[in-house]
Design a protein around this motif. Structure first.
Motif, mmCIF file in Angstrom:
data_model
loop_
_atom_site.group_PDB
_atom_site.id
_atom_site.type_symbol
_atom_site.label_atom_id
_atom_site.label_comp_id
_atom_site.label_asym_id
_atom_site.label_seq_id
_atom_site.Cartn_x
_atom_site.Cartn_y
_atom_site.Cartn_z
ATOM 1 N N LEU A 64 97.769 34.206 46.032
ATOM 2 C CA LEU A 64 98.677 33.154 46.472
ATOM 3 C C LEU A 64 97.938 31.934 47.029
ATOM 4 N N GLY A 65 96.610 31.924 46.879
ATOM 5 C CA GLY A 65 95.834 30.752 47.252
ATOM 6 C C GLY A 65 95.066 30.846 48.549
ATOM 7 N N PHE A 66 95.189 31.958 49.279
ATOM 8 C CA PHE A 66 94.398 32.141 50.490
ATOM 9 C C PHE A 66 92.963 32.503 50.093
ATOM 10 N N VAL A 67 92.009 31.953 50.799
ATOM 11 C CA VAL A 67 90.602 32.138 50.453
ATOM 12 C C VAL A 67 89.863 32.980 51.488
ATOM 13 N N ASP A 68 90.101 32.682 52.758
ATOM 14 C CA ASP A 68 89.410 33.379 53.852
ATOM 15 C C ASP A 68 90.185 34.658 54.187
ATOM 16 N N VAL A 69 90.051 35.655 53.314
ATOM 17 C CA VAL A 69 90.871 36.871 53.409
ATOM 18 C C VAL A 69 89.989 38.076 53.741
ATOM 19 N N HIS A 70 90.431 38.856 54.707
ATOM 20 C CA HIS A 70 89.721 40.070 55.123
ATOM 21 C C HIS A 70 90.720 41.224 55.148
ATOM 22 N N HIS A 71 90.222 42.454 55.131
ATOM 23 C CA HIS A 71 91.149 43.583 55.215
ATOM 24 C C HIS A 71 90.512 44.742 55.956
ATOM 25 N N VAL A 72 91.370 45.606 56.485
ATOM 26 C CA VAL A 72 90.939 46.862 57.091
ATOM 27 C C VAL A 72 91.491 47.993 56.238
ATOM 28 N N ASP A 73 90.769 49.091 56.169
ATOM 29 C CA ASP A 73 91.258 50.268 55.464
ATOM 30 C C ASP A 73 92.023 51.126 56.459
ATOM 31 N N GLY A 74 93.267 50.772 56.669
ATOM 32 C CA GLY A 74 94.043 51.502 57.653
ATOM 33 C C GLY A 74 95.417 50.904 57.832
ATOM 34 N N ASN A 75 96.043 51.229 58.960
ATOM 35 C CA ASN A 75 97.401 50.794 59.226
ATOM 36 C C ASN A 75 97.434 49.640 60.227
ATOM 37 N N ALA A 76 98.623 49.356 60.731
ATOM 38 C CA ALA A 76 98.788 48.236 61.661
ATOM 39 C C ALA A 76 97.964 48.418 62.927
ATOM 40 N N LEU A 77 97.812 49.653 63.367
ATOM 41 C CA LEU A 77 97.029 49.903 64.583
ATOM 42 C C LEU A 77 95.567 49.503 64.377
ATOM 43 N N GLU A 78 95.011 49.845 63.223
ATOM 44 C CA GLU A 78 93.619 49.478 62.945
ATOM 45 C C GLU A 78 93.480 47.972 62.758
ATOM 46 N N LEU A 79 94.493 47.343 62.176
ATOM 47 C CA LEU A 79 94.448 45.889 62.037
ATOM 48 C C LEU A 79 94.467 45.228 63.417
ATOM 49 N N ALA A 80 95.335 45.700 64.289
ATOM 50 C CA ALA A 80 95.411 45.142 65.646
ATOM 51 C C ALA A 80 94.099 45.341 66.395
ATOM 52 N N THR A 81 93.489 46.492 66.213
ATOM 53 C CA THR A 81 92.206 46.752 66.861
ATOM 54 C C THR A 81 91.150 45.758 66.392
ATOM 55 N N VAL A 104 109.707 48.528 61.280
ATOM 56 C CA VAL A 104 108.286 48.851 61.148
ATOM 57 C C VAL A 104 107.930 50.020 62.056
ATOM 58 N N ALA A 105 106.908 50.752 61.651
ATOM 59 C CA ALA A 105 106.445 51.867 62.477
ATOM 60 C C ALA A 105 105.737 51.361 63.725
ATOM 61 N N ARG A 106 105.015 50.246 63.576
ATOM 62 C CA ARG A 106 104.286 49.659 64.703
ATOM 63 C C ARG A 106 104.461 48.146 64.669
ATOM 64 N N ASP A 107 104.813 47.571 65.811
ATOM 65 C CA ASP A 107 105.029 46.130 65.914
ATOM 66 C C ASP A 107 103.721 45.454 66.318
ATOM 67 N N LEU A 108 103.171 44.636 65.419
ATOM 68 C CA LEU A 108 101.905 43.971 65.701
ATOM 69 C C LEU A 108 101.972 43.105 66.952
ATOM 70 N N ALA A 109 103.116 42.485 67.176
ATOM 71 C CA ALA A 109 103.237 41.604 68.342
ATOM 72 C C ALA A 109 103.021 42.365 69.646
ATOM 73 N N GLU A 110 103.274 43.669 69.623
ATOM 74 C CA GLU A 110 103.059 44.486 70.812
ATOM 75 C C GLU A 110 101.648 45.062 70.859
ATOM 76 N N LEU A 111 100.999 45.148 69.712
ATOM 77 C CA LEU A 111 99.665 45.751 69.637
ATOM 78 C C LEU A 111 98.546 44.736 69.835
ATOM 79 N N VAL A 112 98.783 43.512 69.394
ATOM 80 C CA VAL A 112 97.757 42.474 69.476
ATOM 81 C C VAL A 112 97.818 41.806 70.847
ATOM 82 N N THR A 113 96.675 41.640 71.463
ATOM 83 C CA THR A 113 96.645 41.122 72.831
ATOM 84 C C THR A 113 96.816 39.604 72.907
ATOM 85 N N ARG A 114 96.596 38.896 71.813
ATOM 86 C CA ARG A 114 96.793 37.451 71.828
ATOM 87 C C ARG A 114 98.177 37.118 71.270
ATOM 88 N N GLU A 115 98.602 35.883 71.444
ATOM 89 C CA GLU A 115 99.943 35.498 71.012
ATOM 90 C C GLU A 115 100.116 35.702 69.511
#
Length: 212
Positions: A64-81, A104-115
């Motif tokens: 979709l045109g994004f270039v600076d793309v990274h990923h984690v091999d896991g779920n929302a909890l690992e992404l938040a970490t 959702v099983a896990r809400d990122l807004a609650e897992l991520v410490t920044r806004e």
């Protein structure tokens, strides 16, 4: 032989797009990628960081045109970490955008410490019955393995399986994570094997080890 059995129906939701700018985008599903493209102007996608769960979701963002793309091999909890540990460089003075499902099983807004700005962009509706093909294969014991890739899919499978006759043989069940297995009732959870890593490649490796 593989039976592709959709247990969830995708419905895109026409919800208002949050106002940016944003420091980056957090994607926990390939289904949320189109919404990210709507929120981030095309001219900004080359510099807007995206952190996704899984290679497939990351690839969808790149398409979709994004270039600076990274990923984690896991779920929302690992992404938040990963975000909380500053593994990806996001601008510190702007919020992150997190397009997501209605449930959702896990809400990122609650897992991520920044806004982080949650944005509900799609709904997954569980199936109410198996297809005729899948029903016949399951009740006749012709299904060797069932692959479960999310807690909602696991709960939906369990609900539909419970509607079958009591003497229906329980197929081998393979779950992508312990969280997914935990969504199953005891009679199915006990028959469930978990992949070593919470991604589809590891799940298929686990399947191959036990089924061949």
């Amino acid at each position: 032989e593989v039976i592709a059995e959709p247990l969830l129906r995708l419905e895109d939701l026409d919800t208002p797009t949050p106002k940016g700018p944003f420091a980056g985008v957090l994607l926990t599903s390939i289904n949320a990628a189109p919404a990210a493209a709507r929120a981030i102007p095309a001219a900004e996608r080359s510099t807007c960081p995206v952190l996704a769960t899984g290679q497939a979701t990351a690839d969808a963002a790149r398409a979709l045109g994004f270039v600076d793309v990274h990923h984690v091999d896991g779920n929302a909890l690992e992404l938040a970490t990963a975000v909380n540990d500053n593994r990806i460089e996001f601008a510190q003075d702007l919020p992150l955008l997190a397009p997501r499902a209605e449930t959702v099983a896990r809400d990122l807004a609650e897992l991520v410490t920044r806004e982080t700005v949650p944005w509900i962009v799609y709904r997954m509706t569980p199936a109410t019955k198996f297809s005729d093909e899948a029903h016949q294969a399951i009740v006749t014991g012709k299904v060797d393995a069932v692959l479960l890739t999310s807690p909602l899919i696991a709960r939906t499978f369990a609900t539909l399986f419970a509607q079958l006759s009591a003497n229906t043989p329980v197929p081998g069940i393979f779950a992508m994570s312990n969280e997914i297995r935990s969504a199953l009732p005891a009679n199915l959870a006990g028959e469930t094997r978990i992949s070593e890593r919470p991604n589809e490649a590891a799940l298929l490796d686990t399947l191959a080890t036990h089924i061949g």
